[in-house]
Structures are given as structure tokens and as C-alpha cells.
Design an enzyme around this catalytic site. Structure first.
Site, PDB file in Angstrom:
ATOM      1  N   SER A 160       0.828  -1.202   0.000  1.00 29.96           N
ATOM      2  CA  SER A 160       0.000   0.000   0.000  1.00 29.96           C
ATOM      3  C   SER A 160       0.867   1.259   0.000  1.00 29.96           C
ATOM      4  O   SER A 160       0.573   2.245  -0.690  1.00 29.96           O
ATOM      5  CB  SER A 160      -0.921  -0.006   1.228  1.00 29.96           C
ATOM      6  OG  SER A 160      -1.635   1.207   1.333  1.00 29.96           O
ATOM      7  N   LEU A 205       0.314   7.530   4.643  1.00 23.53           N
ATOM      8  CA  LEU A 205      -0.774   8.506   4.738  1.00 23.53           C
ATOM      9  C   LEU A 205      -0.856   9.189   6.098  1.00 23.53           C
ATOM     10  O   LEU A 205      -1.408  10.282   6.198  1.00 23.53           O
ATOM     11  CB  LEU A 205      -2.110   7.817   4.431  1.00 23.53           C
ATOM     12  CG  LEU A 205      -2.217   7.172   3.041  1.00 23.53           C
ATOM     13  CD1 LEU A 205      -3.582   6.530   2.867  1.00 23.53           C
ATOM     14  CD2 LEU A 205      -1.973   8.219   1.950  1.00 23.53           C
ATOM     15  N   GLU A 211       5.200   2.397  14.559  1.00 24.51           N
ATOM     16  CA  GLU A 211       6.314   1.499  14.234  1.00 24.51           C
ATOM     17  C   GLU A 211       5.981   0.574  13.062  1.00 24.51           C
ATOM     18  O   GLU A 211       6.850   0.249  12.250  1.00 24.51           O
ATOM     19  CB  GLU A 211       6.710   0.669  15.462  1.00 24.51           C
ATOM     20  CG  GLU A 211       7.953  -0.181  15.221  1.00 24.51           C
ATOM     21  CD  GLU A 211       8.489  -0.842  16.479  1.00 24.51           C
ATOM     22  OE1 GLU A 211       9.172  -1.874  16.348  1.00 24.51           O
ATOM     23  OE2 GLU A 211       8.227  -0.320  17.586  1.00 24.51           O
ATOM     24  N   GLU A 247      -0.223   2.678  23.373  1.00 21.56           N
ATOM     25  CA  GLU A 247      -0.492   2.437  21.951  1.00 21.56           C
ATOM     26  C   GLU A 247      -0.771   0.956  21.710  1.00 21.56           C
ATOM     27  O   GLU A 247      -1.653   0.582  20.938  1.00 21.56           O
ATOM     28  CB  GLU A 247       0.683   2.890  21.077  1.00 21.56           C
ATOM     29  CG  GLU A 247       0.336   2.824  19.595  1.00 21.56           C
ATOM     30  CD  GLU A 247       1.522   3.112  18.693  1.00 21.56           C
ATOM     31  OE1 GLU A 247       1.287   3.407  17.518  1.00 21.56           O
ATOM     32  OE2 GLU A 247       2.665   3.014  19.163  1.00 21.56           O
ATOM     33  N   ASN A 248      -0.029   0.085  22.389  1.00 16.27           N
ATOM     34  CA  ASN A 248      -0.269  -1.344  22.251  1.00 16.27           C
ATOM     35  C   ASN A 248      -1.668  -1.721  22.708  1.00 16.27           C
ATOM     36  O   ASN A 248      -2.322  -2.583  22.124  1.00 16.27           O
ATOM     37  CB  ASN A 248       0.759  -2.135  23.071  1.00 16.27           C
ATOM     38  CG  ASN A 248       1.905  -2.632  22.207  1.00 16.27           C
ATOM     39  OD1 ASN A 248       1.851  -2.533  20.989  1.00 16.27           O
ATOM     40  ND2 ASN A 248       2.937  -3.148  22.831  1.00 16.27           N
TER      41      ASN A 248
END
Length: 301
Positions: free
Chosen positions: A68, A75, A96, A129-130
Site C-alpha cells: 500500500s 498517509l 512502528e 499504543e499497544n
């Protein structure tokens, strides 16, 4: 190479509620606004967050993202900080996967936003974030809570408060870390549910956890059925302890067989040394499981 630019970032996402809002509450905002300065930074000048608790990345999904990126570019900018030990290097706070996929796609630069963060903030941001990942397993969530407690010197109560959860919910996840490694693998593979895993922890004889877990999978037990089995096995353990007439050898042998088969075993021996072994089974499926444990193939008989 670092190129700076101001840009309108409506397509990059906005600050939301839930865990995302907690980043801002802790000074760890990973959302992007129109006031942020987005830079094009060399991919090879970035390194993973040293406090990142996540170690395994799905390679197939990384490859899909790389394809992508080849077509559309990155993006959404990654969030980074200057490496305190190397001013020419950047450590990734958020994004990451995008960075790793960009390496696979062999792109030279990706958009990034530089933030000023200390080590504690980097650790907490990586954990938070995880926790936002959709494919997070119960054990990964449990480990994230443990990392917050150890890395930030927090209690269960403090972790729960920061995440807006009940302390009991955090405690239930943390208990999963006490499971044997073999059962953890079954949980991570989705063969056991969190409810089943928690039920297994209720076994008084911890050496039975692995065989009972395998039995639950083989028989397709519901959590309720597993609870009933655990209660029955615990009652049997109590009865066994109340039989002082059994020799230490018979007791040890009985325990070893019960751990092997994940069910009740009764042994007797006479004065001449002869005796018998009785193995309890609860259904035809349970009997087949015991035969498989013994390595007996009934179809071949």
C-alpha cells in the site's frame, strides 16, 4: 534528510476518546492536528522505541502495508523523538508498523512529527499504543499492564485509574501471567478463551493445569463445564489428602497419573505388591482422550 512543512492534516485523524484521550491526559498525545509540523525524515535515521513491549509483528500484514505504501505513500505521519544518546537519530513513539513496512517498501523518507518526551513518557506511550491494537490478545494486554506497573512503578489501582478500568479487571488480566507457558501458548493461539484460562487458575493442584487445559480443548468445553470439572477435581484432591493410610509411593504415583490424564485416578496395592489402577472418565470423548494420551489407536485395533 529532514524536510519541514506545515500542512492541513484533516485526513490524518483527530483526537478521540477512550485510550486515545489518555495520551493527551498524560502529555502523550499521538493524534495529529493542523498545527503540527510534519517533516520528511529518512527511514534509516529512525529506530524502534526502546521501551516497546511488542516484539512480534505479523509479517504478512507488514507486507500488505508495504504494498500500500508503494502505491500511496505513508498517509499518516509517525510520531518520533530525538534519540537522547544520538542527536542524529529518532526513536519512534507511534507508528512502528508504518516504519517497518516503509523499510520493506524501500522508501527513503516518511512523514513524521517530532515531540519532546522523556523515557517514562516513551514507555507509557508505547504501552498505551499497544493497548489500542485491535488484535491484542489477553496475554499481551496483561503484559502491558505489568509493564506499566514495573516500568512506571505503579500499583494495580493506579494502572486501573489511568486507564479508566476497574481494578478487578486489571487484576484478572494480570493473573493470566501465572499460567504455565504451554497454556499461555494455547491462549495466544485462541484455542482457550480468557474465561477458560482464568478458570484453570482455580485448580488447587497447579500441575493439573496443562492436562486439564488440553482436555477442555479436546472436549470443546464451555467455561461453565470447565468450572464444574475444576470444582470436581478440587474436591477429589481434598478427599485424597484425607487418606493418610496411603503410602507415600502410592500417593506420588496417583498424583503423577492424575497430572498425566487430567482426571481422577485411584490406586490400590496389597502386601505382596500387586494392585490395580482405576482411571475415571466422564464420557466417551473423555475415554478417547485418555486412549490418545496412552498412545492407543482404537481404529487400528
Amino acid at each position: 534528510m529532514v524536510k519541514s512543512k506545515k500542512t492541513g492534516l484533516g485526513g490524518f485523524g483527530k483526537k478521540g476518546g477512550g485510550l486515545g484521550a489518555l495520551f493527551a491526559d498524560q502529555g502523550l498525545d499521538t493524534s495529529v492536528s493542523t498545527s503540527d509540523e510534519v517533516r520528511e525524515i529518512d527511514v534509516d535515521k529512525m529506530v524502534a522505541n526502546p521501551f516497546q513491549p511488542r516484539r512480534v509483528f505479523n509479517q504478512d500484514k507488514l507486507q500488505e502495508l508495504a504494498e500500500s505504501i508503494k502505491q500511496n505513500g505513508v498517509l499518516q505521519p509517525v510520531i518520533v523523538r530525538h534519540n537522547p544518546k544520538n542527536s542524529s537519530q529518532y526513536e519512534i513513539l507511534a507508528g512502528e508498523r508504518r516504519w517497518r513496512a516503509s523499510q520493506i517498501a524501500n522508501v527513503e523518507t516518511i512523514p513524521a512529527i517530532v515531540r519532546k518526551l522523556d523515557d517514562d513518557q516513551m514507555l507509557q506511550a508505547a504501552i498505551l499504543e499497544n493497548l489500542q491494537r485491535e488484535d491484542l490478545t489477553p496475554l499481551e494486554e496483561a503484559q502491558a499492564y505489568r509493564d506499566m506497573m514495573d516500568g512506571l512503578h505503579l500499583t494495580q489501582e493506579q494502572v486501573a485509574k489511568r486507564l479508566g478500568k476497574a481494578r478487578s479487571a486489571v487484576a484478572n488480566f494480570l493473573r493470566l501471567l501465572n499460567l504455565p507457558d504451554e497454556v499461555k501458548d494455547l491462549l495466544n493461539a485462541g484455542q482457550l478463551s480468557m474465561g477458560q484460562a482464568r478458570t484453570l487458575l482455580g485448580l488447587r493442584n497447579k500441575r493439573r493445569i496443562v492436562p486439564v487445559a488440553k482436555r477442555a480443548i479436546a472436549e470443546g468445553m464451555t467455561v461453565r463445564q470447565l468450572e464444574q470439572l475444576v470444582n470436581k477435581l478440587n474436591e477429589q484432591s481434598t478427599v485424597t489428602k484425607d487418606q493418610p493410610s496411603l503410602s507415600p509411593y502410592i500417593k506420588a504415583s496417583t498424583t503423577a497419573l492424575e497430572n498425566k490424564f487430567g482426571t481422577k485416578v485411584h490406586m490400590t496395592r496389597n502386601r505382596k505388591g500387586a494392585g490395580k489402577i482405576e482411571i475415571t472418565y466422564l464420557s466417551d470423548e473423555d475415554l478417547n482422550r485418555i486412549f490418545e494420551t496412552l498412545g492407543i489407536d482404537l481404529d487400528a485395533e
